[in-house]
Structure formats: C-alpha cells, structure tokens
Design a protein around this motif. Structure first.
Motif, PDB file in Angstrom:
ATOM      1  N   GLN A  91       4.691  17.594  32.458  1.00 51.05           N
ATOM      2  CA  GLN A  91       4.552  18.943  33.031  1.00 51.05           C
ATOM      3  C   GLN A  91       3.543  18.955  34.176  1.00 51.05           C
ATOM      4  N   ALA A  92       2.392  18.318  33.965  1.00 55.23           N
ATOM      5  CA  ALA A  92       1.351  18.320  35.009  1.00 55.23           C
ATOM      6  C   ALA A  92       1.808  17.519  36.227  1.00 55.23           C
ATOM      7  N   LYS A  94       4.841  17.069  37.260  1.00 48.61           N
ATOM      8  CA  LYS A  94       5.843  17.840  38.001  1.00 48.61           C
ATOM      9  C   LYS A  94       5.172  18.913  38.853  1.00 48.61           C
ATOM     10  N   ALA A  95       4.162  19.566  38.293  1.00 54.01           N
ATOM     11  CA  ALA A  95       3.449  20.609  39.060  1.00 54.01           C
ATOM     12  C   ALA A  95       2.770  19.985  40.283  1.00 54.01           C
ATOM     13  N   LYS A  98       5.388  19.042  42.897  1.00 54.61           N
ATOM     14  CA  LYS A  98       5.886  20.257  43.558  1.00 54.61           C
ATOM     15  C   LYS A  98       4.888  20.747  44.607  1.00 54.61           C
ATOM     16  N   LEU A 336      -3.022  23.969  32.232  1.00 54.75           N
ATOM     17  CA  LEU A 336      -1.893  23.363  31.510  1.00 54.75           C
ATOM     18  C   LEU A 336      -1.867  23.843  30.059  1.00 54.75           C
ATOM     19  N   GLY A 340       1.181  25.747  30.639  1.00 52.51           N
ATOM     20  CA  GLY A 340       2.056  24.611  30.953  1.00 52.51           C
ATOM     21  C   GLY A 340       2.177  24.347  32.452  1.00 52.51           C
ATOM     22  N   GLN A 341       3.327  23.791  32.836  1.00 54.41           N
ATOM     23  CA  GLN A 341       3.564  23.422  34.242  1.00 54.41           C
ATOM     24  C   GLN A 341       3.327  24.605  35.180  1.00 54.41           C
ATOM     25  N   GLN A 342       3.818  25.803  34.760  1.00 55.55           N
ATOM     26  CA  GLN A 342       3.664  26.993  35.606  1.00 55.55           C
ATOM     27  C   GLN A 342       2.191  27.297  35.852  1.00 55.55           C
ATOM     28  N   GLU A 345       0.942  24.884  38.439  1.00 60.11           N
ATOM     29  CA  GLU A 345       1.473  25.265  39.765  1.00 60.11           C
ATOM     30  C   GLU A 345       0.692  26.449  40.327  1.00 60.11           C
TER      31      GLU A 345
END
Ligand code: FNR
Length: 379
Positions: A91-92, A94-95, A98, A336, A340-342, A345
């Motif tokens: 998750q981290a 991917k953030a 991005k 996180l 989470g990922q959001q 981000e």
C-alpha cells in the motif's frame, strides 16, 4: 503540540492500532529526549520571508541517482509495516509510486521483496541491516538485485538495539509479551481482521523466504536478537559495495568524521539520521547535526536526512540546512495506519502543497535554490 496533517494521522493511528504497535512506532529510546529534539529543533529553524519575486512558476522536481523525483522526499525503511495495515508495504509503495517518489523496503518487512516490486511501476529502494547471519544478507541482496531494486540503503546505526522502555510497558517486549499482545489484538478486532493477526501467524516475508518457514513476531524478535553484530567496520562493507551494482547509501550517520569516512569508502550517499531517536538517546537532533556534516561533505556524495520530518515546511527546512532529499518515517506510517494507501497519498499531496507555500514565501523557485541563504537563524 505540533499542528500538521501527521499529528491528525497520529491520533487516528493511536485509535486504530493495539497499544503495543502504536507505541512501537511512536516511541523512542530511553527518555525520548533526542526524539523530541528532532521535531522541536526542526520547528525552531526560522526561514527568511522574501516577497515580490514573481513566484508564478515553481518546481519541486529533483534528480537523485539517475531517478526523477516529483519532490525531494522518499519513504524511508520502516520495519513491520505490514502489521500497521494489510499488506502495508504494498500500500505504501503504491502511494509513493503514484506520487512519483521512491519507497524503501525494510529488511524486516511483512511483504517480501518479490511481492512489492511487481506492484509498482518505478524501481524500489531496499534497506539492509548489518546482521551476523551473512548468509541472510547475501540472500536478500541477491533477491533485491534480481527484483530490480535500484538503490541499497545500508543501515549502520543498529549494531545493538536501543533501550526502548515504552515497548516493555506496552507489551511489545518484556514479560508476558505474547499474551499481552494477543489480548490487545482481541480488543482491536477491526485492526486484527484487516491485518490478519487473528487468523494466521504473522509472517515476515524476507526472513521467512530465507529460513524456509513462516516467521511470526516471536520468531522475528528471537531471530533479530541473535543477529545484532557489534563487530562490524567499514572493511566488512566492502564486499557489499562490490556486489551491489547500483547506488549505495549509508544510513545512520550523525558525525562529520563518519560522513568523511563514507566518502572515502566510496558511498554514493548518506542518510543523516539518529533513527528517529530510537537508538542512542542524548545524541544531536539531525537538524543540529546537519550543518557541520554539510560543511564536511556537501557535493562529495548525496546528502539524505531524516528524523523528525513531519510536513512540507520541515522538508524545506532540512534542505535549507544542507540535505538534498529527505526520508519520511513516522509521518507516513501514521497516515498508513490511519487510512492505508489513501492516507499516504493524501499526506504526500499535503507535503507537496506545504513545500510550494514555503518556497513561494522564501523566494526559492526550485529545489536547487533551497539552500542556506533561506535560513534566518543559522548559528
Ligand atoms: C524505523 N526505522 C528503521 N530504519 C531502518 O533502517 N530499518 C528499519 O527496519 C526501521 N524500522 C523502523 C520502525 C519504526 C516503527 C520506526 C518509527 C522507524 C527508522 C526510520 O527509517 C527513520 O530513520 C526514522 O523513522 C526517522 O525518524 P522519524 O521521521 O520517524 O521521526
């Protein structure tokens, strides 16, 4: 209290995580004096306010080891990240991808190297500890290379564990730790369900791939305790430098003499760090240590820094003190654990915005223009 997005995420993380995990993240060594000084000293750095300089176009982009970063920030290595959110490392990562910045996988991650690299479309950085088990070091280095990791972050400030008393109080370590952790997990069912603690033993991917068997938290603590290596010296690092084709960064430098040794050794970079105040309490904060280190080695290698960076203004301050790029630790872990990922981000968007405000009001149009001229109070 420090007002920033990360203090909100910290509060949310405290509500969501069982205490043994929240305090493992949030705590530092001994009296936590250095940990507190990291944030306080950085907040105390005053910048010069400059006006009427036409700041309509401004760039946060920077280049580091042949990689382009959307801003001078990377996610640093944090062990057990997959215990704070489900498959937390993925998750981290991917953030970070991005947002256009690197993610560093810790040696002691839940998700193994091979799970994280295919999930992102930019090269991952990999962090290695000095461990007695050289077979393990060779094994993970080979795997990191095969998985296409770009930069090796070699952490040298943990030849022995810091004295972290919060962990003993909270149940992370100490008497009856396993049953205390189990009880706390039962009391946080939504976290336990999300992370998967109740249903199966919690695995530490890189270690279990090497040992050939699942490694629950107990196994990991035992394995790590037997693996600290106080005998390490620059000489021992030579085979790693020769084995690793990409950039090699030494993490945990706090003294100008050690920084000069890193240059002599041929390191591509150093991370000026006191491990977030988790190792030797009473050492200098990184904000205080940075100017002398920059005087000693700036320009000879890439200067990274961490410990205490909580927002975009802190990033600008650390760069003004001499860093080329900073690493985030707790700041992104709180986000996180909270969302989470959001969450990560959102945090990275806020940090970029805060950097833009700080650069606009200090008259720095690019990352290269963030230097000591911006400081109002360098002693
Ligand atoms: C860390 N840190 C760390 N460093 C490292 O090289 N390998 C690791 O596995 C870990 N694990 C780890 C776990 C937790 C919970 C924390 C908070 C920190 C240190 C980390 O990379 C970084 O140096 C600090 O977190 C920076 O300080 P701040 O910004 O968190 O205050």
């Amino acid at each position: 209290m420090i007002i920033s997005a990360s203090s909100d995420y910290r509060a949310a993380a405290e509500r969501r995580l069982p205490p043994f995990l929240f305090h493992y993240i949030d705590g530092g060594a001994y009296t936590e004096y250095t940990m507190k000084r990291n944030t306080d000293d950085l907040s105390g750095i005053a910048l010069r306010q400059r006006v009427l300089k036409n700041m309509s176009s401004l760039s946060l982009e920077t280049k580091l080891f042949n990689e382009t970063l959307s801003m001078p920030v990377a996610l640093g290595p944090v062990g057990l990240t997959g215990m704070y959110a489900r498959r937390g490392e993925v998750q981290a990562a991917k953030a970070a991808a991005k947002a256009g910045i690197p993610f560093t996988l810790s040696t002691v991650s839940v998700c193994p190297i091979e799970e994280v690299t295919p999930a992102i479309d930019r090269p991952m950085w990999f962090q290695l500890y000095v461990l007695r088990d050289r077979g393990f070091m060779r094994n993970v280095l080979e795997r990191a290379k095969a998985a296409g990791c770009s930069t090796l972050v070699f952490t040298v400030d943990m030849p022995t564990p810091g004295a972290r008393y919060r962990d003993a109080h909270s149940g992370m370590s100490g008497p009856f730790a396993a049953s205390r952790r189990y009880l706390q997990s039962v009391q946080h069912p939504s976290w336990a369900w999300d992370v998967g603690v109740m249903g199966r033993p919690h695995d530490l991917g890189n270690v279990s791939a090497y040992l050939g068997k699942p490694t629950a938290l107990e196994d990991y603590i035992g394995w790590l305790a037997n693996n600290f290596d106080q005998s390490i010296s620059w000489k021992d690092l030579e085979w790693i430098r020769d084995f690793w084709d990409g950039p090699m960064v030494i993490k945990g430098i706090l003294d100008p003499e050690d920084a000069k040794d890193a240059v002599r050794f041929g390191a591509d970079g150093i991370v000026v760090s006191n491990h977030g105040g988790r190792q030797l309490d009473g050492v200098l904060s990184t904000a205080r240590a940075m100017p002398a280190i920059a005087d000693a080695v700036k320009g000879d290698l890439t200067l990274l820094a961490d410990s205490g960076i909580r927002n975009g203004l802190d990033v600008v301050r650390m760069l003004a003190l001499g860093a080329d790029t900073v690493l985030l630790g707790r700041a992104f872990i709180y986000a996180l654990a909270a969302h989470g990922q959001q969450g990560v981000e959102n945090l990275l968007t806020l940090i970029a915005n805060e950097m833009r405000v700080a650069m606009t009001l200090t008259g720095a149009k690019s990352v290269q223009e963030i230097n000591r001229d911006l400081l109002a109070n360098l002693q």
